[in-house]
Scaffold this active site. Structure first.
Site, PDB file in Angstrom:
ATOM      1  N   HIS A  50      36.160  -8.030 -32.629  1.00 51.33           N
ATOM      2  CA  HIS A  50      36.003  -7.232 -31.396  1.00 51.33           C
ATOM      3  C   HIS A  50      34.510  -6.922 -31.252  1.00 51.33           C
ATOM      4  CE1 HIS A  50      37.576  -3.664 -28.861  1.00 51.33           C
ATOM      5  NE2 HIS A  50      36.303  -3.356 -29.012  1.00 51.33           N
ATOM      6  N   ARG A  55      42.124  -1.282 -21.080  1.00 51.40           N
ATOM      7  CA  ARG A  55      41.977  -0.133 -21.981  1.00 51.40           C
ATOM      8  C   ARG A  55      40.492   0.134 -22.294  1.00 51.40           C
ATOM      9  NH1 ARG A  55      39.528   1.316 -26.514  1.00 51.40           N
ATOM     10  NH2 ARG A  55      39.941  -0.750 -27.382  1.00 51.40           N
ATOM     11  N   HIS A  93      31.226  -5.758 -28.946  1.00 51.40           N
ATOM     12  CA  HIS A  93      30.586  -5.222 -27.741  1.00 51.40           C
ATOM     13  C   HIS A  93      29.265  -5.975 -27.569  1.00 51.40           C
ATOM     14  CE1 HIS A  93      33.248  -1.895 -26.526  1.00 51.40           C
ATOM     15  NE2 HIS A  93      33.708  -2.085 -27.751  1.00 51.40           N
ATOM     16  N   CYS A 123      32.935   2.724 -25.571  1.00 53.32           N
ATOM     17  CA  CYS A 123      33.628   3.905 -26.054  1.00 53.32           C
ATOM     18  C   CYS A 123      32.856   5.140 -25.600  1.00 53.32           C
ATOM     19  CB  CYS A 123      33.723   3.852 -27.578  1.00 53.32           C
ATOM     20  SG  CYS A 123      34.433   5.342 -28.271  1.00 53.32           S
TER      21      CYS A 123
HETATM   22  P1  HMG Z   1      42.013  17.377 -30.941  1.00 51.09           P
HETATM   23  O1  HMG Z   1      41.487  18.277 -29.901  1.00 51.09           O
HETATM   24  O2  HMG Z   1      41.600  17.557 -32.357  1.00 51.09           O
HETATM   25  O3  HMG Z   1      43.611  17.250 -30.828  1.00 51.09           O
HETATM   26  O4  HMG Z   1      41.642  15.882 -30.513  1.00 51.09           O
HETATM   27  P2  HMG Z   1      44.756  18.205 -31.238  1.00 51.09           P
HETATM   28  O5  HMG Z   1      45.656  17.504 -32.203  1.00 51.09           O
HETATM   29  O6  HMG Z   1      44.237  19.571 -31.627  1.00 51.09           O
HETATM   30  O7  HMG Z   1      45.517  18.355 -29.837  1.00 51.09           O
HETATM   31  C1  HMG Z   1      44.851  18.880 -28.693  1.00 51.09           C
HETATM   32  C2  HMG Z   1      45.653  18.532 -27.446  1.00 51.09           C
HETATM   33  O8  HMG Z   1      45.689  17.129 -27.255  1.00 51.09           O
HETATM   34  C3  HMG Z   1      47.107  18.979 -27.519  1.00 51.09           C
HETATM   35  O9  HMG Z   1      47.518  19.284 -26.197  1.00 51.09           O
HETATM   36  C4  HMG Z   1      47.828  17.727 -27.971  1.00 51.09           C
HETATM   37  O10 HMG Z   1      49.185  17.702 -27.581  1.00 51.09           O
HETATM   38  C5  HMG Z   1      47.048  16.662 -27.227  1.00 51.09           C
HETATM   39  P3  HMG Z   1      47.475  20.799 -25.642  1.00 51.09           P
HETATM   40  O11 HMG Z   1      48.382  21.568 -26.561  1.00 51.09           O
HETATM   41  O12 HMG Z   1      46.042  21.269 -25.732  1.00 51.09           O
HETATM   42  O13 HMG Z   1      47.959  20.656 -24.241  1.00 51.09           O
HETATM   43  N1  HMG Z   1      47.118  15.360 -27.880  1.00 51.09           N
HETATM   44  C6  HMG Z   1      47.480  14.220 -27.265  1.00 51.09           C
HETATM   45  N2  HMG Z   1      47.836  13.949 -26.005  1.00 51.09           N
HETATM   46  C7  HMG Z   1      48.146  12.669 -25.713  1.00 51.09           C
HETATM   47  N3  HMG Z   1      48.108  11.661 -26.608  1.00 51.09           N
HETATM   48  C8  HMG Z   1      47.746  11.924 -27.876  1.00 51.09           C
HETATM   49  C9  HMG Z   1      47.409  13.229 -28.239  1.00 51.09           C
HETATM   50  N4  HMG Z   1      47.018  13.785 -29.391  1.00 51.09           N
HETATM   51  C10 HMG Z   1      46.833  15.088 -29.160  1.00 51.09           C
HETATM   52  N5  HMG Z   1      47.705  10.914 -28.767  1.00 51.09           N
HETATM   53  C11 HMG Z   1      42.408  13.603 -30.356  1.00 51.09           C
HETATM   54  C12 HMG Z   1      42.106  14.780 -31.274  1.00 51.09           C
HETATM   55  C13 HMG Z   1      42.668  12.418 -31.253  1.00 51.09           C
HETATM   56  C14 HMG Z   1      43.640  13.932 -29.540  1.00 51.09           C
HETATM   57  C15 HMG Z   1      41.191  13.382 -29.434  1.00 51.09           C
HETATM   58  O14 HMG Z   1      40.040  13.326 -30.224  1.00 51.09           O
HETATM   59  C16 HMG Z   1      41.302  12.098 -28.647  1.00 51.09           C
HETATM   60  O15 HMG Z   1      42.151  11.968 -27.784  1.00 51.09           O
HETATM   61  N6  HMG Z   1      40.426  11.107 -28.927  1.00 51.09           N
HETATM   62  C17 HMG Z   1      40.504   9.812 -28.273  1.00 51.09           C
HETATM   63  C18 HMG Z   1      39.183   9.152 -28.287  1.00 51.09           C
HETATM   64  C19 HMG Z   1      39.271   7.788 -27.624  1.00 51.09           C
HETATM   65  O16 HMG Z   1      40.205   7.479 -26.891  1.00 51.09           O
HETATM   66  N7  HMG Z   1      38.264   6.932 -27.878  1.00 51.09           N
HETATM   67  C20 HMG Z   1      38.223   5.628 -27.335  1.00 51.09           C
HETATM   68  C21 HMG Z   1      39.176   4.668 -27.983  1.00 51.09           C
HETATM   69  S1  HMG Z   1      38.585   4.008 -29.520  1.00 51.09           S
HETATM   70  C22 HMG Z   1      37.534   2.724 -29.053  1.00 51.09           C
HETATM   71  O17 HMG Z   1      37.240   2.556 -27.909  1.00 51.09           O
HETATM   72  C23 HMG Z   1      37.038   1.814 -30.139  1.00 51.09           C
HETATM   73  C24 HMG Z   1      37.693   0.420 -30.124  1.00 51.09           C
HETATM   74  O18 HMG Z   1      37.535  -0.218 -28.872  1.00 51.09           O
HETATM   75  C25 HMG Z   1      37.068  -0.446 -31.220  1.00 51.09           C
HETATM   76  C26 HMG Z   1      35.535  -0.399 -31.167  1.00 51.09           C
HETATM   77  O19 HMG Z   1      34.942  -0.950 -30.215  1.00 51.09           O
HETATM   78  O20 HMG Z   1      34.987   0.221 -32.072  1.00 51.09           O
HETATM   79  C27 HMG Z   1      39.212   0.509 -30.420  1.00 51.09           C
HETATM   80 MG    MG Z   2      35.769  -1.277 -28.263  1.00 49.05          MG
END
Ligand code: HMG
Ligand code: MG
Length: 300
Positions: free
Chosen positions: A206, A16, A208, A239
């Site tokens: 966690h 992931r 990095h 990220c």
């Molecule tokens: P948005 O554009 O505000 O979303 O993004 P929305 O609610 O307006 O929806 C837009 C579209 O996304 C829609 O589809 C939704 O259905 C779809 P459309 O109608 O345009 O076809 N959608 C989704 N599809 C699949 N799964 C979902 C989902 N939600 C909405 N869950 C959103 C908001 C949260 C979706 C966007 O900002 C996003 O996907 N962000 C993800 C960012 C990410 O993955 N970051 C990395 C992970 S975190 C990390 O790495 C940190 C960690 O490791 C700890 C650390 O190190 O700090 C955990």
């Molecule tokens: Mg991370």
């Protein structure tokens, strides 16, 4: 004399966190082979993939296939930040869900397009629903030490967010140094405080490894009583919305350190390196972890 636990749990986040930042798409088959090899190396808890917008993170677009093709051995998490992702996770019959929120508002907006408060308000009923359905919930706390946009984070703000999640009924907190800026003193201080204030919470660290301090931070967290660490095979990761962040601390290097300290993890360093060797051709940068280098030179 250091006070150390007898056992440590490794939560592998390579499939992931490790792959989400890769620009070139890694085929589902390759991801599944990587996951299987990691399970074969003794990894019992893993973040498999995430339900996030495929427009934001195209690499995770095959989440549904990854979940349906992976045996639910041990604890296999899917990560998601919102109700839509939880809905997809429940449809996919997932038993363990990881949600994520940043302490820093600016980071949360870049990562999830919501303020921290908006995310928390939306997550409260979602977590209640998951708990009613008997799902294990882990909450990942990003920017617990530093934020790429706001700088140093007040540990009291991190504690407050952790306490809020604890009140929501989550089963685990994974507290993250998202951009790899914390030092061992900060690691010790924050985890000591969290252990004291939330003594019954399952607490995971966690790190990095941007500044090569992750191993030292893990050692400091061990001193604070933490016995669960998120790590990524090959040190992959980062990220996409945290500029300057590099990979997670490498599973093989952490397990090696713990092995030499006589701490049991159940994970086989050589087999982790074999899993890294399988995924390496699909990764856009050379893999340069200490144990993988030895493995490649036939010295392991
Ligand atoms: P948005 O554009 O505000 O979303 O993004 P929305 O609610 O307006 O929806 C837009 C579209 O996304 C829609 O589809 C939704 O259905 C779809 P459309 O109608 O345009 O076809 N959608 C989704 N599809 C699949 N799964 C979902 C989902 N939600 C909405 N869950 C959103 C908001 C949260 C979706 C966007 O900002 C996003 O996907 N962000 C993800 C960012 C990410 O993955 N970051 C990395 C992970 S975190 C990390 O790495 C940190 C960690 O490791 C700890 C650390 O190190 O700090 C955990
Ligand atoms: Mg991370």
């Amino acid at each position: 004399m250091f006070i150390l636990p007898n056992n440590v749990t490794i939560i592998e986040v390579g499939p992931r966190d490790g792959l989400q930042n890769e620009k070139k798409y890694v085929d589902t088959e390759q991801k599944l082979a990587f996951i299987q090899a990691l399970q074969g190396a003794g990894i019992a808890e893993m973040e498999l993939t995430s339900f996030v917008s495929p427009k934001w993170v195209p690499q995770m677009a095959d989440a549904r296939d990854i979940i349906s093709s992976t045996p639910q051995v041990g604890r296999q998490f899917v990560l998601t930040p919102n109700a839509k992702g939880v809905e997809l996770a429940l449809e996919a019959d997932v038993q363990s869900v990881a949600v994520f929120v940043g302490v820093s508002n600016s980071f949360n907006k870049k990562n999830i397009n919501r303020s921290t408060d908006e995310s928390m308000e939306a997550l409260e009923p979602v977590i209640a629903h998951l708990k009613t359905a008997g799902i294990f919930v882990r909450a990942c706390i990003s920017t617990a030490f530093y934020c790429p946009y706001e700088g140093k984070i007040d540990p009291k703000d991190t504690l407050a967010l952790c306490q809020r999640f604890a009140a929501f009924g989550v089963d685990e907190l994974s507290v993250a140094d998202t951009i790899g800026m914390a030092n061992p003193q900060e690691s010790y201080n924050l985890f000591s405080m969290l252990k004291k204030e939330l003594p019954d919470m399952r607490l995971t660290a966690h790190f990095h490894d941007t500044r090569k301090m992750a191993i030292a931070n893990i050692f400091a967290a061990l001193q604070a009583g933490v016995d669960r660490f998120d790590t990524s095979a090959g040190g992959l990761g980062g990220c996409p919305f945290a500029p300057g962040a590099t990979g997670n601390v490498a599973t093989e290097d952490v397990v090696h350190m713990l092995d030499t300290l006589g701490i049991t993890t159940g994970v086989d360093v050589k087999k982790v390196c074999q899993a890294v060797q399988m995924i390496a051709p699909y990764i856009s940068r050379p893999i340069d972890t200490a144990m993988y280098r030895l493995f490649e030179n036939g010295q392991l």
